[in-house]
Write an enzyme that holds these catalytic residues in place. Structure first.
Site, PDB file in Angstrom:
ATOM      1  N   TYR A 200       7.637 -54.214   1.513  1.00  0.00           N
ATOM      2  CA  TYR A 200       7.676 -53.497   2.790  1.00  0.00           C
ATOM      3  C   TYR A 200       8.788 -52.444   2.755  1.00  0.00           C
ATOM      4  O   TYR A 200       9.962 -52.760   2.573  1.00  0.00           O
ATOM      5  CB  TYR A 200       7.880 -54.454   3.969  1.00  0.00           C
ATOM      6  CG  TYR A 200       6.699 -55.380   4.226  1.00  0.00           C
ATOM      7  CD1 TYR A 200       5.439 -55.106   3.708  1.00  0.00           C
ATOM      8  CD2 TYR A 200       6.833 -56.517   5.000  1.00  0.00           C
ATOM      9  CE1 TYR A 200       4.359 -55.947   3.941  1.00  0.00           C
ATOM     10  CE2 TYR A 200       5.762 -57.368   5.241  1.00  0.00           C
ATOM     11  CZ  TYR A 200       4.519 -57.077   4.702  1.00  0.00           C
ATOM     12  OH  TYR A 200       3.453 -57.907   4.934  1.00  0.00           O
TER      13      TYR A 200
ATOM     14  N   PHE B 162      -8.994 -51.807   8.588  1.00  0.00           N
ATOM     15  CA  PHE B 162      -7.826 -52.040   7.747  1.00  0.00           C
ATOM     16  C   PHE B 162      -6.745 -51.065   8.207  1.00  0.00           C
ATOM     17  O   PHE B 162      -6.672 -49.934   7.733  1.00  0.00           O
ATOM     18  CB  PHE B 162      -8.203 -51.842   6.272  1.00  0.00           C
ATOM     19  CG  PHE B 162      -7.135 -52.301   5.305  1.00  0.00           C
ATOM     20  CD1 PHE B 162      -6.810 -53.644   5.198  1.00  0.00           C
ATOM     21  CD2 PHE B 162      -6.470 -51.393   4.489  1.00  0.00           C
ATOM     22  CE1 PHE B 162      -5.829 -54.076   4.314  1.00  0.00           C
ATOM     23  CE2 PHE B 162      -5.499 -51.816   3.600  1.00  0.00           C
ATOM     24  CZ  PHE B 162      -5.180 -53.153   3.521  1.00  0.00           C
TER      25      PHE B 162
ATOM     26  N   GLU C 299      -6.738 -49.390  10.972  1.00  0.00           N
ATOM     27  CA  GLU C 299      -7.323 -48.154  11.503  1.00  0.00           C
ATOM     28  C   GLU C 299      -6.748 -47.789  12.853  1.00  0.00           C
ATOM     29  O   GLU C 299      -6.802 -46.641  13.281  1.00  0.00           O
ATOM     30  CB  GLU C 299      -8.838 -48.289  11.588  1.00  0.00           C
ATOM     31  CG  GLU C 299      -9.511 -47.926  10.277  1.00  0.00           C
ATOM     32  CD  GLU C 299     -10.981 -48.242  10.296  1.00  0.00           C
ATOM     33  OE1 GLU C 299     -11.681 -47.747  11.176  1.00  0.00           O
ATOM     34  OE2 GLU C 299     -11.418 -49.010   9.409  1.00  0.00           O
TER      35      GLU C 299
HETATM   36  N1  LIG Z   1      -0.200 -60.630   4.161  1.00  0.00           N
HETATM   37  C1  LIG Z   1      -0.624 -59.405   4.221  1.00  0.00           C
HETATM   38  O1  LIG Z   1      -1.391 -58.926   3.368  1.00  0.00           O
HETATM   39  C2  LIG Z   1      -0.179 -58.548   5.365  1.00  0.00           C
HETATM   40  C3  LIG Z   1      -0.735 -57.281   5.558  1.00  0.00           C
HETATM   41  C4  LIG Z   1      -0.285 -56.522   6.646  1.00  0.00           C
HETATM   42  C5  LIG Z   1       0.687 -57.009   7.493  1.00  0.00           C
HETATM   43  N2  LIG Z   1       1.228 -58.243   7.268  1.00  0.00           N
HETATM   44  C6  LIG Z   1       2.257 -58.805   8.179  1.00  0.00           C
HETATM   45  O2  LIG Z   1       1.719 -58.798   9.471  1.00  0.00           O
HETATM   46  C7  LIG Z   1       2.601 -58.141  10.365  1.00  0.00           C
HETATM   47  C8  LIG Z   1       1.772 -57.475  11.433  1.00  0.00           C
HETATM   48  O3  LIG Z   1       0.979 -56.420  10.890  1.00  0.00           O
HETATM   49  P1  LIG Z   1       0.715 -55.116  11.733  1.00  0.00           P
HETATM   50  O4  LIG Z   1       1.994 -54.436  12.006  1.00  0.00           O
HETATM   51  O5  LIG Z   1      -0.362 -54.330  11.074  1.00  0.00           O
HETATM   52  O6  LIG Z   1       0.177 -55.801  13.080  1.00  0.00           O
HETATM   53  P2  LIG Z   1      -0.198 -55.377  14.540  1.00  0.00           P
HETATM   54  O7  LIG Z   1       0.701 -56.133  15.439  1.00  0.00           O
HETATM   55  O8  LIG Z   1      -1.648 -55.585  14.664  1.00  0.00           O
HETATM   56  O9  LIG Z   1       0.094 -53.813  14.672  1.00  0.00           O
HETATM   57  C9  LIG Z   1       1.348 -53.322  15.015  1.00  0.00           C
HETATM   58  C10 LIG Z   1       1.244 -51.861  15.284  1.00  0.00           C
HETATM   59  O10 LIG Z   1       0.363 -51.665  16.379  1.00  0.00           O
HETATM   60  C11 LIG Z   1       1.070 -51.029  17.438  1.00  0.00           C
HETATM   61  N3  LIG Z   1       0.664 -51.669  18.687  1.00  0.00           N
HETATM   62  C12 LIG Z   1       0.572 -52.977  18.957  1.00  0.00           C
HETATM   63  N4  LIG Z   1       0.115 -53.189  20.196  1.00  0.00           N
HETATM   64  C13 LIG Z   1      -0.075 -51.999  20.720  1.00  0.00           C
HETATM   65  C14 LIG Z   1      -0.550 -51.581  21.957  1.00  0.00           C
HETATM   66  N5  LIG Z   1      -0.885 -52.464  22.920  1.00  0.00           N
HETATM   67  N6  LIG Z   1      -0.667 -50.265  22.170  1.00  0.00           N
HETATM   68  C15 LIG Z   1      -0.309 -49.370  21.212  1.00  0.00           C
HETATM   69  N7  LIG Z   1       0.151 -49.733  20.001  1.00  0.00           N
HETATM   70  C16 LIG Z   1       0.270 -51.042  19.760  1.00  0.00           C
HETATM   71  C17 LIG Z   1       2.524 -51.272  17.167  1.00  0.00           C
HETATM   72  O11 LIG Z   1       3.272 -50.235  17.756  1.00  0.00           O
HETATM   73  P3  LIG Z   1       4.624 -50.580  18.540  1.00  0.00           P
HETATM   74  O12 LIG Z   1       5.635 -50.930  17.508  1.00  0.00           O
HETATM   75  O13 LIG Z   1       4.951 -49.302  19.241  1.00  0.00           O
HETATM   76  O14 LIG Z   1       4.315 -51.689  19.463  1.00  0.00           O
HETATM   77  C18 LIG Z   1       2.571 -51.265  15.663  1.00  0.00           C
HETATM   78  O15 LIG Z   1       2.642 -49.940  15.152  1.00  0.00           O
HETATM   79  C19 LIG Z   1       3.410 -57.199   9.487  1.00  0.00           C
HETATM   80  O16 LIG Z   1       4.665 -56.879  10.036  1.00  0.00           O
HETATM   81  C20 LIG Z   1       3.558 -58.021   8.248  1.00  0.00           C
HETATM   82  O17 LIG Z   1       4.637 -58.916   8.406  1.00  0.00           O
HETATM   83  C21 LIG Z   1       0.801 -59.013   6.230  1.00  0.00           C
END
Ligand SMILES: NC(=O)c1ccc[n+]([C@@H]2O[C@H](COP(=O)([O-])OP(=O)(O)OC[C@H]3O[C@@H](n4cnc5c(N)ncnc54)[C@H](OP(=O)(O)O)[C@@H]3O)[C@@H](O)[C@H]2O)c1
Length: 305
Positions: free
Chosen positions: A52, A221, A223
């Protein structure tokens, strides 16, 4: 914050994990405020990976939380290794070197949980077992797990790895729920019946492995976010209606939907927004009804046979 045991371990963890993949989007003061806000809400489980921000996210986090022995014992740290530029690498050498790098960047001498990030086609489970033994006996890693793996890959590892595999991090959200839909549509001719994961949901429940849904707000993915998105009018209408009933935000309901599943999942949030991380934590106090859970599932376009 409600807690649960992680997999078959005795490690007591909050039901919400705070993902740190996007922490490098924050400045130092903002990152400090973010981790403090999470901690005050009882969200003391932080998910990292060596890749990360090219390692920067772990460093920023350690500085933001002002890592020292006192802080360390109040938090639970999980990180992942196994992804390299253009390849996956579960070799003993890579796993051991990665963990040393992770510990250095996180300014700690142990990880509570290490996950293998994404399946390596060239995995040799004997080597993984040797690496895990060394990490366990040296005290560098206390618990082990995987990410993005299906049952037969886990079984292959278990042929040699003696430590329990306590967690499996998988992509999962209301709009990415194939692991649920394939179980509902068994043997049907529709697309929803396609089993893309070897029935990992049932496998995880049978073996008491905790599923950690990643990207709980994303569709596709990475998106975009489905909440408030005009591509998902019916889903948003339903979520908003249920959010109004519970007097919480749509963010809370999206997480509550994952938590309602009896597999006892631990969603990994990605938000860096103070209000939204608190809204995610509030989901731990909400139990959707069976009717609400299915209404949301169907509003996302999922069909029932
Ligand atoms: N194991 C794997 O392969 C894998 C892959 C990807 C991720 N991960 C882990 O999973 C965690 C979460 O992944 P993710 O960050 O993709 O998850 P997510 O929580 O689905 O997406 C977060 C993003 O969406 C935005 N967001 C969330 N709610 C929102 C809303 N109501 N309105 C507008 N924007 C919103 C956030 O912006 P704001 O910050 O402004 O809220 C942030 O940029 C990562 O930090 C990582 O630890 C693991």
């Amino acid at each position: 914050m409600r807690t649960m045991k992680l997999g078959t371990s005795n490690l007591e963890v909050p039901v919400i994990a705070v993902g740190c993949m996007r922490i490098n989007s924050l400045g130092q003061a903002e990152a400090e405020k973010f981790v403090q806000t999470a901690l005050e809400a009882g969200a003391n489980f932080f998910d990292h990976a060596d890749i990360y921000g090219g390692g920067k996210c772990e460093e920023i986090f350690a500085d933001a939380i002002h890592m020292n022995d006192d802080v360390r014992e109040k938090i639970i740290l999980q990180s992942k290794c196994g992804i390299r530029q253009g390849m996956f690498d579960f070799s003993k050498e890579h796993i051991l070197n990665s963990v040393d790098g992770i510990l250095k960047r996180l300014k700690t001498d142990y990880l509570d949980v290490l996950l293998l990030h994404r399946p390596d086609a060239l995995v040799e489970p004997e080597e993984v077992a040797e690496a895990f033994d060394k990490l366990e006996s040296s005290g560098k890693v206390r618990h082990f797990g995987v990410s993005n793996q299906k049952p037969m890959q886990i079984e292959l590892l278990k042929k040699h790895v003696k430590q329990p595999l306590v967690a499996n991090q998988l992509q999962m959200s209301i709009t990415n729920a194939t692991m649920i839909s394939n179980g509902i549509n068994v043997n049907m001719e529709n697309d929803a019946a396609v089993d893309r994961d070897g029935s990992i949901l049932d496998y995880s429940r049978l073996h008491d492995m905790t599923i950690q849904p990643w990207s709980p707000f994303q569709y596709g993915f990475f998106e975009g976010v489905f909440l408030g998105n005009e591509k998902f009018p019916e889903l948003n209408q339903k979520i908003d209606e249920i959010a109004a009933k519970y007097e919480v935000s749509n963010t809370t309901i999206a997480i509550a939907w994952l938590l309602r599943h009896p597999a006892k999942m631990q969603p990994v949030t990605g938000t860096m927004n103070l209000e939204r991380i608190l809204d995610c934590c509030k989901a731990a106090d909400i139990t959707l009804t069976r009717e609400e859970w299915y209404e949301i599932y169907r509003a996302a376009g999922n069909v029932l046979p």
